[in-house]
Design a protein around this motif. Structure first.
Motif, PDB file in Angstrom:
ATOM      1  N   GLN A 307       0.845  -1.197   0.000  1.00 59.51           N
ATOM      2  CA  GLN A 307       0.000   0.000   0.000  1.00 59.51           C
ATOM      3  C   GLN A 307       0.879   1.245   0.000  1.00 59.51           C
ATOM      4  N   ARG A 308       0.299   2.339  -0.348  1.00 57.47           N
ATOM      5  CA  ARG A 308       0.946   3.641  -0.154  1.00 57.47           C
ATOM      6  C   ARG A 308       1.347   3.736   1.323  1.00 57.47           C
ATOM      7  N   GLY A 309       2.595   4.166   1.614  1.00 57.01           N
ATOM      8  CA  GLY A 309       3.045   4.275   3.010  1.00 57.01           C
ATOM      9  C   GLY A 309       3.835   3.069   3.480  1.00 57.01           C
ATOM     10  N   ASP A 310       3.821   1.976   2.710  1.00 55.67           N
ATOM     11  CA  ASP A 310       4.609   0.795   3.092  1.00 55.67           C
ATOM     12  C   ASP A 310       6.077   0.997   2.713  1.00 55.67           C
ATOM     13  N   GLU A 321      20.189  -4.608  -3.738  1.00 43.60           N
ATOM     14  CA  GLU A 321      19.426  -3.548  -3.076  1.00 43.60           C
ATOM     15  C   GLU A 321      20.207  -2.235  -3.109  1.00 43.60           C
ATOM     16  N   LEU A 322      19.547  -1.180  -3.604  1.00 47.05           N
ATOM     17  CA  LEU A 322      20.181   0.128  -3.709  1.00 47.05           C
ATOM     18  C   LEU A 322      19.710   1.046  -2.591  1.00 47.05           C
ATOM     19  N   ALA A 323      18.443   0.919  -2.265  1.00 43.74           N
ATOM     20  CA  ALA A 323      17.851   1.842  -1.297  1.00 43.74           C
ATOM     21  C   ALA A 323      16.596   1.202  -0.717  1.00 43.74           C
ATOM     22  N   ARG A 324      16.144   1.794   0.366  1.00 40.67           N
ATOM     23  CA  ARG A 324      14.889   1.359   0.962  1.00 40.67           C
ATOM     24  C   ARG A 324      14.109   2.621   1.296  1.00 40.67           C
ATOM     25  N   GLY A 325      12.827   2.581   1.133  1.00 44.34           N
ATOM     26  CA  GLY A 325      12.087   3.808   1.410  1.00 44.34           C
ATOM     27  C   GLY A 325      10.597   3.573   1.493  1.00 44.34           C
ATOM     28  N   SER A 331       1.131  -0.849  -4.821  1.00 46.55           N
ATOM     29  CA  SER A 331       1.653  -1.677  -5.915  1.00 46.55           C
ATOM     30  C   SER A 331       0.745  -1.632  -7.150  1.00 46.55           C
ATOM     31  N   ASP A 332      -0.576  -1.619  -6.941  1.00 50.76           N
ATOM     32  CA  ASP A 332      -1.479  -1.574  -8.107  1.00 50.76           C
ATOM     33  C   ASP A 332      -1.293  -0.277  -8.883  1.00 50.76           C
ATOM     34  N   PRO A 355       5.094  13.713  -8.011  1.00 52.31           N
ATOM     35  CA  PRO A 355       5.866  13.087  -9.087  1.00 52.31           C
ATOM     36  C   PRO A 355       6.730  11.899  -8.663  1.00 52.31           C
ATOM     37  N   ALA A 356       7.110  11.813  -7.367  1.00 49.92           N
ATOM     38  CA  ALA A 356       8.037  10.750  -6.949  1.00 49.92           C
ATOM     39  C   ALA A 356       7.281   9.496  -6.537  1.00 49.92           C
ATOM     40  N   ALA A 357       7.852   8.335  -6.890  1.00 53.49           N
ATOM     41  CA  ALA A 357       7.309   7.078  -6.363  1.00 53.49           C
ATOM     42  C   ALA A 357       7.807   6.907  -4.937  1.00 53.49           C
ATOM     43  N   VAL A 358       9.098   7.152  -4.737  1.00 53.04           N
ATOM     44  CA  VAL A 358       9.677   7.177  -3.391  1.00 53.04           C
ATOM     45  C   VAL A 358      10.475   8.469  -3.275  1.00 53.04           C
ATOM     46  N   HIS A 359      10.030   9.345  -2.394  1.00 59.97           N
ATOM     47  CA  HIS A 359      10.701  10.643  -2.268  1.00 59.97           C
ATOM     48  C   HIS A 359      12.022  10.492  -1.529  1.00 59.97           C
TER      49      HIS A 359
END
Ligand code: GLU
Length: 369
Positions: A307-310, A321-325, A331-332, A355-359
């Motif tokens: 979900q958004r926020g996970d 793995e490059l990053a975690r956020g 996901s949908d 605009p960002a998927a992960v800020h």
């Protein structure tokens, strides 16, 4: 030299590798901790041994090899373990306080901050907090699973300046010292790379859950959060006093120079990544070299349901793995906007969270250093 110290005591340190607790050695460890507390240092223990203590207390019962049996042993053993620590610290007129955690307790940021406040309050009163995993009730999915990683989480949560991982080995070696007589102790590690991980890979000590591999994971997490880490032998004379005083002992991992800010510490310590976002080479460069946010355009593939926020793990095409956020889209949603320019998000979804998927502010880079 160090002021706030988390000390992880593995089962093998408390039992000397036997089925029984080495109470004399536990008193000795308590003595060293007490000495530091009296000097005004703040000591936090992360003590394993609940299951071993349960076994000993119930006189080594034959139980079916089930999770329930382990939980039964942990329920009996945890109170036994605390009884021992309580007694041994009482000799030095020091109180102890028990905190049992699972991963789910720190996944929620409010509970993470709450646990932090409890530790702070205990320390302010000169009380030694003693952590363990809440083994009696934790299921596999919500467990941290080993006390090396648990102690790193505690060090991050408590903003400790040293994490001391005490074990039955003097530190990390260039080869397995039990089979290779030429193995050398590595006094300091600057970079945790694949060679080092391979070195640590196979070594698992007798009774505990973790081996060198989990110690390396723990060291990596803690040093990224600004905590120095030392792996040393719990049986070495005055090991706690020497490590706390900055003497060279065991294997030391100096903290990375720029520690994570608070919110980012939590991303690292708390939530388990629910999904994986694979990104192209351009996005990899943008994240690692240019310190940018991850845009949907750079995402090539999405794994998992979230979900958004996970929390999500961001990986390159090779799976590294490059990053975690924290993701701004579920996901949908991401499956619909991946590979597309951010200007098209609103048209595709009918709304936008930006605009960002992960800020960048919600992300920690783990793929370098
Ligand atoms: N929580 C476990 C126990 O107290 C130990 C886990 C570990 O040693 O890593 O028995």
């Amino acid at each position: 030299m160090y002021r706030r110290i988390v000390i992880k005591l593995g089962t093998s340190v408390l039992t000397g590798g036997t089925p029984h607790f080495d109470q004399a050695h536990m008193v000795e460890l308590a003595r060293q901790c007490a000495h530091l507390v009296k000097q005004g240092k703040e000591i936090i223990l992360c003590s394993s041994g609940a299951i071993a203590a349960g076994r000993e207390r119930l006189n080594f019962p034959s139980l079916p090899p089930t999770i329930t049996s382990k939980q039964l042993l942990a329920a009996v053993g945890q109170s036994r373990l605390m009884l021992l620590w309580e007694r041994f610290f009482e000799i030095y007129a020091i109180h102890v306080g028990q905190i049992l955690l699972t991963r789910s307790d720190v996944q929620d940021r409010r509970r993470f901050l709450n646990a932090r406040d409890t530790v702070q309050a205990l320390l302010e009163h000169g009380i030694v907090p003693i952590f363990n995993e809440n083994d009696a009730v934790a299921t596999e999915e919500i467990k941290v699973g080993d006390n090396d990683n648990l102690s790193a989480l505690v060090a991050i949560l408590a903003e400790a300046d040293l994490l001391l991982l005490l074990t039955d080995q003097p530190g990390l070696f260039t080869a397995d010292p039990r089979v290779n007589p030429n193995a050398q102790l590595i006094p300091e590690v600057q970079t945790i790379d694949e060679t080092l991980r391979a070195l640590a890979g196979g070594s698992v000590s007798g009774l505990g859950v973790g081996g060198m591999a989990t110690k390396l994971q723990a060291a990596d997490a803690a040093r990224r959060a600004g905590t120095d880490v030392i792996i040393a032998a719990g049986q070495a004379p005055d090991v706690i006093l020497r490590a706390a005083g900055g003497e060279p002992i065991g294997t030391r991992f100096p903290a990375l120079e720029t520690p994570l800010e608070n919110r980012k510490r939590w991303i690292y310590a708390g939530p388990k990544a629910n999904g994986r976002l694979f990104v192209d080479a351009g996005a990899e460069r943008a994240l690692l070299a240019n310190g940018r946010s991850l845009l949907p355009a750079g995402i090539t593939q999405i794994e998992g349901v979230f979900q958004r926020g996970d929390t999500v793990s961001i990986r390159n095409a090779a799976g590294k793995e490059l990053a975690r956020g924290i993701t701004r889209y579920g996901s949908d949603e991401l499956r619909r906007i991946a590979g597309r320019h951010s200007d098209l998000i609103a048209a595709e979804l009918g709304y936008t969270y930006g605009p960002a998927a992960v800020h960048r502010n919600d992300m920690i880079v783990v793929g370098s250093g």
